[in-house]
Design a protein around this motif. Structure first.
Motif, PDB file in Angstrom:
ATOM      1  N   ARG A  37       0.698  -1.336  -0.001  1.00 54.46           N
ATOM      2  CA  ARG A  37      -0.119  -0.024   0.118  1.00 54.46           C
ATOM      3  C   ARG A  37       0.559   1.252   0.180  1.00 54.46           C
ATOM      4  N   PHE A  54       4.686   0.718   2.494  1.00 51.09           N
ATOM      5  CA  PHE A  54       3.529   0.230   1.377  1.00 51.09           C
ATOM      6  C   PHE A  54       3.284   1.726   0.611  1.00 51.09           C
ATOM      7  N   GLN A  72       1.507  -3.754  -3.422  1.00 51.21           N
ATOM      8  CA  GLN A  72       1.385  -4.380  -2.103  1.00 51.21           C
ATOM      9  C   GLN A  72       2.342  -5.591  -2.033  1.00 51.21           C
TER      10      GLN A  72
END
Length: 555
Positions: free
Chosen positions: A21, A259, A283
């Protein structure tokens, strides 16, 4: 070949691929004239000898083992993320002394482009509570020598433990002096990194008060596996970070910026689906790079939640609060009190609850990337609300609470705290980063009636190493915002004993059978590579109290 004392996996985490992320000195002219023909005369092999440009590290200590890490650069072209470079044999050696006169284990691994030429050796057969020294070698080149330490035996009576505690290290916002000062102590059993070891932003997007102190690489926002590898590689060149990795084992968890900003299981605030690829692919790339570049031993595939034990004194439960969480609450996607929304995921929450209940240690430490204590901000003035919202990555109008913290997932928090109370689980201490402020908190069962209601646990939150604090966002001198905001925050949150909204630094956690104490240290200037460190405050929780109190002497 590997000695019988080791169990070595080239990745150190073969089961860890899963989801992701948001002074230059000029040479004298005469030197330049001589250098070129000299270099040309050297054999090609000598010019391309393997190098250990990213230092070495150890992590996730056990009573009988330790995870060792390095990255070899086999040729000058084999830069992090390049996918270039030949397979290279890397040997490792562990000894009881820095001079390597008493070698206790050795073996070898193969570094390949498939793992970005990183290697991990998961060593076993060592003695508990013992200092060891290790190094790697490749092609006649030795890495730096580093110290590590195993944990006490599971049934050992332990008089004390000491950990460095850090979070939120933004490369472009300053230098990592906190790492240097922790490395200089020489008294750490290990150090905890509570998340945001790297940041994902493009260059210039998130510096220090809008200024880039030192540019990171790559220049763009990191999206691909090559990008994440390159960014990790840049961080690992920092001399202060290398120094700390060379002095003590790290125990690390991730937060969102490994992320993208405000990551959740299906996306991130700093991710645009389609234009920046799919969240699933991003991710996965972030996680693969993390496990390649960090000395972390995942107990469960693709996550950082796991548990370590330090004799009979303490166990440490480490959480992954990004992989399984529901999207942060908003007017569009549900209430913070919705029982169907989760920050931990069902399996992880059950694992945490059962581990806390089964624990027979004096202290139960929880490595927790975002604050679990309630934080009501509605009483703050508008001139403080907007910069606070910016700091937390939230809408700057109508902010009532930080939905990226446990405040946004109140059913999980209620269930966990009720579990602590109903099972009389004492001495639970949450260790937290993320919020770029230092806090010392009780963790109330019901914040609305506290202190009449009970405290179920305590929480020590460390500030950012370099990432912007409130005073940086407002662009006022250090201490100005804290002088105004701290009394207001404490008045609205009676379980908060102390908050410093403005300074950068780190913590030192000292644990004994009678108390757990956090000493808070501040850095003089994050933009100065030679910044000094000074003690700020100390808070402790006495065994059986479930409350925090101030103490006036650092350990």
């Amino acid at each position: 070949m590997t000695s019988r004392l080791s169990s070595s996996d080239p990745t150190g985490a073969a089961n860890s691929r899963a989801p992701r992320r948001r002074t230059v000195v000029k040479a004298a002219a005469a030197t330049a004239v001589l250098a070129a023909p000299l270099a040309a005369a050297l054999p090609a092999r000598a010019a391309e000898a393997p190098a250990f440009l990213h230092g070495v590290a150890s992590g996730d200590p056990l009573p009988d083992g330790i995870l060792l890490w390095t990255r070899v650069t086999p040729t000058s072209a084999a830069t992090p993320g390049s996918g270039l470079g030949p397979d290279t044999e890397v040997s490792w050696t562990v000894a009881k002394d820095k001079a390597f006169t008493t070698v206790v284990a050795k073996g070898s691994l193969t570094a390949t482009a498939a793992t970005d030429h990183t290697v991990k050796a998961d060593i076993r057969g060592l003695e508990p509570a013992t200092d060891y020294w290790f190094r790697f070698s490749a092609g006649g080149t030795d890495s730096p020598v580093a110290r590590t330490r195993t944990t006490p035996a599971a049934d050992a009576s332990v008089p004390g433990l000491r950990f460095g505690v850090v979070s939120c290290a933004n490369w472009e916002a300053g230098y990592f002096s906190a790492y240097r000062h922790l490395a200089a102590r020489g008294d750490l059993d290990a150090w905890l990194h509570l998340g945001d070891y790297i940041y994902e932003y493009k260059s210039g997007e998130y510096g220090t008060r809008g200024t880039v102190v030192r540019p990171h690489s790559p220049a763009g926002e990191i999206l691909t596996l090559a990008d994440y590898r390159t960014r990790h590689g840049r961080y690992k060149t920092d001399p202060d970070l290398q120094a700390l990795h060379h002095r003590a084992p790290v125990v690390a968890i991730w937060d969102d910026h490994e992320f993208a900003d405000n990551a959740w299981s299906g996306g991130a605030v700093n991710h645009t689906e389609g234009a920046e690829g799919t969240w699933t692919a991003r991710q996965a790339a972030a996680k693969q790079a993390y496990f390649e570049w960090m000395p972390v031993r995942p107990a469960i595939e693709g996550t950082t939640y796991r548990r370590l034990r330090f004799g009979k004194l303490a166990d440490l439960s480490l959480l992954d609060l990004r992989s399984f969480r529901s999207q942060q609450a908003s007017t569009a996607n549900g209430s913070v009190d919705d029982p169907d929304r989760t920050i931990t995921g069902r399996a992880q929450l059950d694992w945490l609850k059962s581990g806390l209940k089964a624990s027979d240690t004096t202290w139960r430490l929880v490595g927790n990337s975002v604050m679990i204590s309630p934080f009501a901000v509605g009483s703050l003035s508008a001139d403080l609300l907007k910069p606070l919202a910016k700091l937390l990555g939230l809408p700057q109008e109508g902010i009532a609470l930080n939905t990226d913290q446990w405040d946004g997932y109140t059913d999980d928090r209620r269930e966990l705290l009720a579990h602590l109370r109903s099972n009389a689980i004492r001495n639970t201490v949450f260790l937290t980063g993320d919020i770029h402020m230092a806090w010392a908190n009780d963790v109330p069962v019901d914040a609305g009636t506290y202190p009449l209601s009970a405290s179920a646990a305590t929480e020590f939150v460390v500030t950012s190493m370099t990432s912007d604090n409130l005073d940086d966002i407002v662009k006022v001198p250090e201490g100005v915002v804290s002088a105004i905001a701290s009394p207001v925050i404490r008045a609205a949150n009676r379980h908060v004993h102390w908050v410093d909204t403005d300074r950068h630094g780190y913590g030192v956690l000292d644990v004994t059978p009678t108390r757990a104490q956090m000493d808070y240290y501040v850095i003089s200037d994050r933009a100065n590579p030679n910044a000094t460190s000074s003690w700020s405050r100390s808070y402790r929780t006495l065994t059986g109290s479930q409350t925090v109190e101030r103490t006036y002497d650092p350990v």
